[in-house]
Design a protein around this motif. Structure first.
Motif, short mmCIF file in Angstrom:
data_model
loop_
_atom_site.label_atom_id
_atom_site.label_comp_id
_atom_site.label_asym_id
_atom_site.label_seq_id
_atom_site.Cartn_x
_atom_site.Cartn_y
_atom_site.Cartn_z
N ALA A 20 0.81 -1.22 0.00
CA ALA A 20 0.00 0.00 0.00
C ALA A 20 0.85 1.27 0.00
N GLU A 21 1.95 1.25 0.75
CA GLU A 21 2.77 2.46 0.86
C GLU A 21 3.42 2.85 -0.47
N MET A 22 3.42 1.96 -1.44
CA MET A 22 4.03 2.25 -2.74
C MET A 22 3.11 3.08 -3.64
N PHE A 23 1.83 3.20 -3.26
CA PHE A 23 0.87 3.97 -4.04
C PHE A 23 0.69 5.34 -3.41
N GLU A 25 -0.54 9.52 -4.10
CA GLU A 25 -1.31 10.42 -4.95
C GLU A 25 -0.43 11.17 -5.95
N ALA A 26 0.78 11.55 -5.54
CA ALA A 26 1.68 12.29 -6.42
C ALA A 26 2.11 11.48 -7.64
N PHE A 27 1.96 10.16 -7.55
CA PHE A 27 2.37 9.28 -8.65
C PHE A 27 1.16 8.61 -9.32
N ILE A 28 0.07 9.34 -9.37
CA ILE A 28 -1.13 8.89 -10.08
C ILE A 28 -1.51 9.96 -11.09
N VAL A 29 -1.62 9.57 -12.34
CA VAL A 29 -2.03 10.49 -13.40
C VAL A 29 -3.26 9.88 -14.07
N LEU A 30 -4.35 10.63 -14.06
CA LEU A 30 -5.60 10.15 -14.63
C LEU A 30 -5.87 10.82 -15.97
N ASP A 31 -6.28 10.02 -16.94
CA ASP A 31 -6.65 10.48 -18.27
C ASP A 31 -5.51 11.25 -18.96
N ALA A 32 -4.31 10.70 -18.84
CA ALA A 32 -3.12 11.28 -19.46
C ALA A 32 -3.22 11.15 -20.98
N ASP A 33 -2.67 12.12 -21.67
CA ASP A 33 -2.77 12.16 -23.13
C ASP A 33 -1.41 11.95 -23.78
N TYR A 34 -0.75 10.85 -23.44
CA TYR A 34 0.52 10.51 -24.07
C TYR A 34 0.26 9.78 -25.37
N ILE A 152 -11.14 1.27 -11.20
CA ILE A 152 -10.01 2.14 -11.56
C ILE A 152 -10.26 2.91 -12.85
N LEU A 153 -11.15 2.40 -13.69
CA LEU A 153 -11.49 3.15 -14.90
C LEU A 153 -12.49 4.26 -14.63
N SER A 154 -13.21 4.17 -13.51
CA SER A 154 -14.25 5.16 -13.24
C SER A 154 -13.85 6.25 -12.24
N ILE A 155 -12.87 5.99 -11.39
CA ILE A 155 -12.46 6.99 -10.39
C ILE A 155 -11.94 8.24 -11.11
N GLN A 156 -12.41 9.41 -10.66
CA GLN A 156 -12.07 10.66 -11.34
C GLN A 156 -11.13 11.57 -10.54
N ASP A 157 -10.64 11.10 -9.42
CA ASP A 157 -9.86 11.95 -8.52
C ASP A 157 -8.63 11.16 -8.04
N ALA A 160 -8.87 9.86 -4.41
CA ALA A 160 -9.73 8.68 -4.31
C ALA A 160 -9.04 7.45 -4.90
N MET A 161 -8.31 7.63 -5.99
CA MET A 161 -7.60 6.51 -6.60
C MET A 161 -6.52 6.00 -5.65
N ALA A 162 -5.76 6.90 -5.05
CA ALA A 162 -4.71 6.48 -4.11
C ALA A 162 -5.33 5.71 -2.94
N ASP A 163 -6.42 6.21 -2.39
CA ASP A 163 -7.08 5.52 -1.28
C ASP A 163 -7.54 4.13 -1.69
N TYR A 164 -8.16 4.03 -2.86
CA TYR A 164 -8.65 2.74 -3.34
C TYR A 164 -7.51 1.75 -3.53
N LEU A 165 -6.43 2.19 -4.17
CA LEU A 165 -5.30 1.30 -4.44
C LEU A 165 -4.60 0.87 -3.15
N LYS A 166 -4.48 1.78 -2.19
CA LYS A 166 -3.89 1.42 -0.91
C LYS A 166 -4.71 0.32 -0.22
N LYS A 167 -6.03 0.43 -0.29
CA LYS A 167 -6.89 -0.60 0.30
C LYS A 167 -6.74 -1.92 -0.43
N GLN A 168 -6.68 -1.87 -1.75
CA GLN A 168 -6.56 -3.08 -2.55
C GLN A 168 -5.23 -3.81 -2.33
#
Length: 171
Positions: A20-23, A25-34, A152-157, A160-168
């Motif tokens: 969990a500690e590896m996830f 918020e600073a290392f989460i990018v949502l809807d990136a356009d690469y 993970i496809l629906s989370i928009q923040d 919230a993504m960091a919290d979800y991934l830490k729990k998972q």
């Protein structure tokens, strides 16, 4: 019973299965356009380097490893990638999570000619190589769960993504 000669099982599981500690918020990018892998690798490596999580060699090393050992995967729910490189290029452990606006092609793991159109990328920074197998296994289990993928496809923040991934992943 622990007689002092062995490590208690619950402690072993905590060491090897608590990612969990590896996830962060600073290392989460949502809807990136690469548009390309190189663009993704350079942009994410720059963020990691700025925060002193990787050495300057990381970007080149992860691109070279991806060319030799592709990390794309696909299942009935999603196509994704799990790029990583040698621990030497990593200063602190992390998982850099990117959900793409458009897909980026990766080659399927174990092949050089089967493309995968990755929608999500979990780029790993592993300091302790013994942990890599467990983390890869946990990530693949999650991506084989339709509920996890839909979430993970629906989370928009990013928070919230960091919290979800830490729990998972054990938090």
């Amino acid at each position: 019973m622990n007689n002092g000669n062995s490590v208690p099982q619950f402690f072993v599981e905590e060491i090897y299965h608590h990612f969990a500690e590896m996830f962060q918020e600073a290392f989460i990018v949502l809807d990136a356009d690469y548009k390309t892998q190189a663009e993704f690798f350079c942009a994410s490596s720059a963020i990691l380097k700025q925060r002193e999580y990787v050495k300057p060699s990381f970007c080149k090393a992860v691109m070279e490893r991806e060319a030799l050992y592709p990390t794309g995967l696909a299942n009935e729910y999603i196509q994704f990638a799990i790029p990583h490189t040698d621990a030497f290029h990593v200063e602190k452990p992390f998982v850099f999570v990117t959900r793409l606006k458009n897909h980026i092609p990766f080659m399927h793991m174990g092949t050089t000619d089967i493309p995968v159109q990755a929608k999500v990328i979990f780029m790993l920074g592993i300091k302790n190589p013994e942990k890599q197998v467990g983390l890869l296994s946990d990530i693949m289990k999650c991506f084989n769960d339709g509920d996890f993928v839909r979430t993970i496809l629906s989370i928009q923040d990013t928070h919230a993504m960091a919290d979800y991934l830490k729990k998972q992943f054990g938090g």
